[in-house]
Design a protein around this motif. Structure first.
Motif, mmCIF file in Angstrom:
data_model
loop_
_atom_site.group_PDB
_atom_site.id
_atom_site.type_symbol
_atom_site.label_atom_id
_atom_site.label_comp_id
_atom_site.label_asym_id
_atom_site.label_seq_id
_atom_site.Cartn_x
_atom_site.Cartn_y
_atom_site.Cartn_z
ATOM 1 N N LYS A 39 0.821 -1.206 0.000
ATOM 2 C CA LYS A 39 0.000 0.000 0.000
ATOM 3 C C LYS A 39 0.858 1.261 0.000
ATOM 4 O O LYS A 39 0.551 2.240 -0.693
ATOM 5 N N ASP A 52 -5.041 4.017 3.467
ATOM 6 C CA ASP A 52 -6.363 3.697 4.029
ATOM 7 C C ASP A 52 -7.441 3.585 2.963
ATOM 8 O O ASP A 52 -8.532 3.067 3.233
ATOM 9 N N GLN A 54 -6.962 1.960 0.112
ATOM 10 C CA GLN A 54 -6.669 0.790 -0.709
ATOM 11 C C GLN A 54 -7.147 -0.509 -0.067
ATOM 12 O O GLN A 54 -7.044 -0.695 1.142
ATOM 13 N N SER A 55 -7.657 -1.407 -0.917
ATOM 14 C CA SER A 55 -8.030 -2.757 -0.486
ATOM 15 C C SER A 55 -7.557 -3.724 -1.565
ATOM 16 O O SER A 55 -7.644 -3.420 -2.765
ATOM 17 N N TYR A 56 -7.048 -4.898 -1.137
ATOM 18 C CA TYR A 56 -6.479 -5.860 -2.091
ATOM 19 C C TYR A 56 -7.061 -7.248 -1.910
ATOM 20 O O TYR A 56 -7.525 -7.620 -0.837
ATOM 21 N N ARG A 57 -7.010 -8.005 -3.007
ATOM 22 C CA ARG A 57 -7.418 -9.405 -3.000
ATOM 23 C C ARG A 57 -6.571 -10.168 -4.009
ATOM 24 O O ARG A 57 -6.072 -9.581 -4.980
ATOM 25 N N SER A 64 -11.138 -9.359 0.566
ATOM 26 C CA SER A 64 -10.011 -8.502 0.926
ATOM 27 C C SER A 64 -9.068 -9.231 1.874
ATOM 28 O O SER A 64 -9.511 -10.007 2.722
ATOM 29 N N LYS A 66 -5.680 -9.244 4.637
ATOM 30 C CA LYS A 66 -5.191 -8.437 5.743
ATOM 31 C C LYS A 66 -3.876 -7.747 5.403
ATOM 32 O O LYS A 66 -3.083 -8.256 4.608
ATOM 33 N N ASP A 67 -3.644 -6.618 6.051
ATOM 34 C CA ASP A 67 -2.410 -5.859 5.840
ATOM 35 C C ASP A 67 -1.174 -6.659 6.228
ATOM 36 O O ASP A 67 -0.087 -6.437 5.700
ATOM 37 N N LYS A 85 -9.072 -2.610 -5.014
ATOM 38 C CA LYS A 85 -10.371 -1.935 -4.928
ATOM 39 C C LYS A 85 -10.182 -0.594 -4.236
ATOM 40 O O LYS A 85 -9.546 -0.514 -3.179
ATOM 41 N N LEU A 87 -11.477 2.122 -2.002
ATOM 42 C CA LEU A 87 -12.487 2.256 -0.964
ATOM 43 C C LEU A 87 -13.096 3.649 -0.929
ATOM 44 O O LEU A 87 -14.035 3.895 -0.171
ATOM 45 N N HIS A 158 -9.778 -0.617 12.475
ATOM 46 C CA HIS A 158 -9.475 0.124 11.254
ATOM 47 C C HIS A 158 -9.421 1.608 11.600
ATOM 48 O O HIS A 158 -10.245 2.098 12.372
#
Length: 315
Positions: A39, A52, A54-57, A64, A66-67, A85, A87, A158
């Motif tokens: 990130k 904050d 950003q979201s990933y898969r 999603s 975890k960091d 994704k 956010l 979060h």
């Protein structure tokens, strides 16, 4: 196979999870890098996409991650692709909580003083029933407690939430505050049918529920070390009887919250207060069901099987 940029890293394409397109490409990233580190690198290349947001898969339609997870654990060092994704614009949890809780403090008391612009010029001369006085005191106590808990007690998993939640949450809390307080503080307010016995019973339920809610929040705070997102199974505290509800439900803080507003509704005997209690109970039940499922999934065989989500033995 992902193409190697060097002996220590690989080339990673950051793709949009929905639709087509490449967000960015990182030419040399370690397989041992975590999502949190990814990130930061993406934010350096795309400053608008701060961490904050950003979201990933690992897969376009996956969940999603975890960091703390490493890229190698997700196998993206082999595929050379990860899905992103957006956010959307974010705002701090504590900021949202402060706004949504501070508003009801002011709004309720505005109705309590019976301004002529709302109730007419003669309203201030009408007597205020004990139930209305106690209603203002209880409402103020509850939201002052919420504000203080936000500052001194809560530890958020979060740091942020979508900024839209600020408007949604404030609309809910502020709107219901005006809806409830208008009728409780109205000059033509009708006191409870069973008199002072009903008033004091409702007050006792409210106060005991508030104390129970605070007890649960303090216990949950102590489960999470400062600055971490660690989750543990909550168990009752032997020195505090209010926490014994953990024997029966996963989210007793919500159970007590519902109790508070049912007590308030009984004390004031207003339909609007009861509707507020029902609306809150519905939302908190959904939250509790989600948290209960998350506990069972994360802790599998270790999680107490006798627990329900929010209502002992039922839900």
């Amino acid at each position: 196979m992902a193409s190697k940029s060097s002996s220590n890293g690989f080339r990673l394409e950051v793709l949009k999870a929905r639709g087509n397109g490449v967000v960015t490409t990182i030419e040399n990233i370690s397989a041992n890098a975590t999502i949190a580190e990814l990130k930061k690198q993406v934010a350096q290349l795309k400053p608008k996409l701060y961490p904050d947001r950003q979201s990933y898969r690992a897969e376009a339609t996956g969940k999603s991650v975890k960091d703390s997870q490493k890229l190698s654990e997700l196998n993206v060092d082999k595929t050379g692709k990860i899905y992103f994704k957006d956010l959307g614009p974010q705002i701090g949890w504590s900021t949202v909580f402060m706004a949504e809780y501070a508003g009801p403090l002011v709004i309720y008391l505005l109705f309590y003083i019976r301004p002529s612009i709302i109730y007419g010029s003669a309203a201030s001369s009408k007597p205020i029933h004990l139930a209305a006085h106690l209603g203002a005191a209880c409402w103020t106590f509850h939201y002052a407690k919420r504000v203080l808990e936000t500052i001194f007690v809560h530890r958020f998993s979060h740091a942020t939430m979508p900024i839209f939640n600020l408007f949604k949450n404030c609309s809910y809390y502020w709107g219901f505050t005006a809806f409830v307080s208008y009728f409780v503080n109205h000059p033509k307010y009708t006191p409870p049918s069973f008199g002072y016995a009903q008033i004091y019973l409702g007050l006792a339920i409210f106060l005991l529920s508030e104390l129970g809610n605070l007890s649960i929040h303090l216990l949950l705070r102590d489960l999470r070390p400062p600055g971490t997102t660690e989750r543990r199974i909550p168990y009752p505290n032997k020195t505090n009887p209010f926490t014994q509800l953990f024997h029966f439900v996963s989210c007793p803080n919500y159970t007590y919250e519902i109790g508070s507003w049912l007590g308030f509704s009984l004390m004031t005997q207003t339909l609007t207060a009861f509707l507020f209690a029902i609306a809150g109970a519905g939302q908190m039940t959904l939250w509790a069901l989600g948290k209960h499922r998350a506990y069972k999934k994360e802790f599998t065989d270790k999680y107490p099987k006798q627990r329900k989500s929010i209502i002992p033995f039922l839900i």
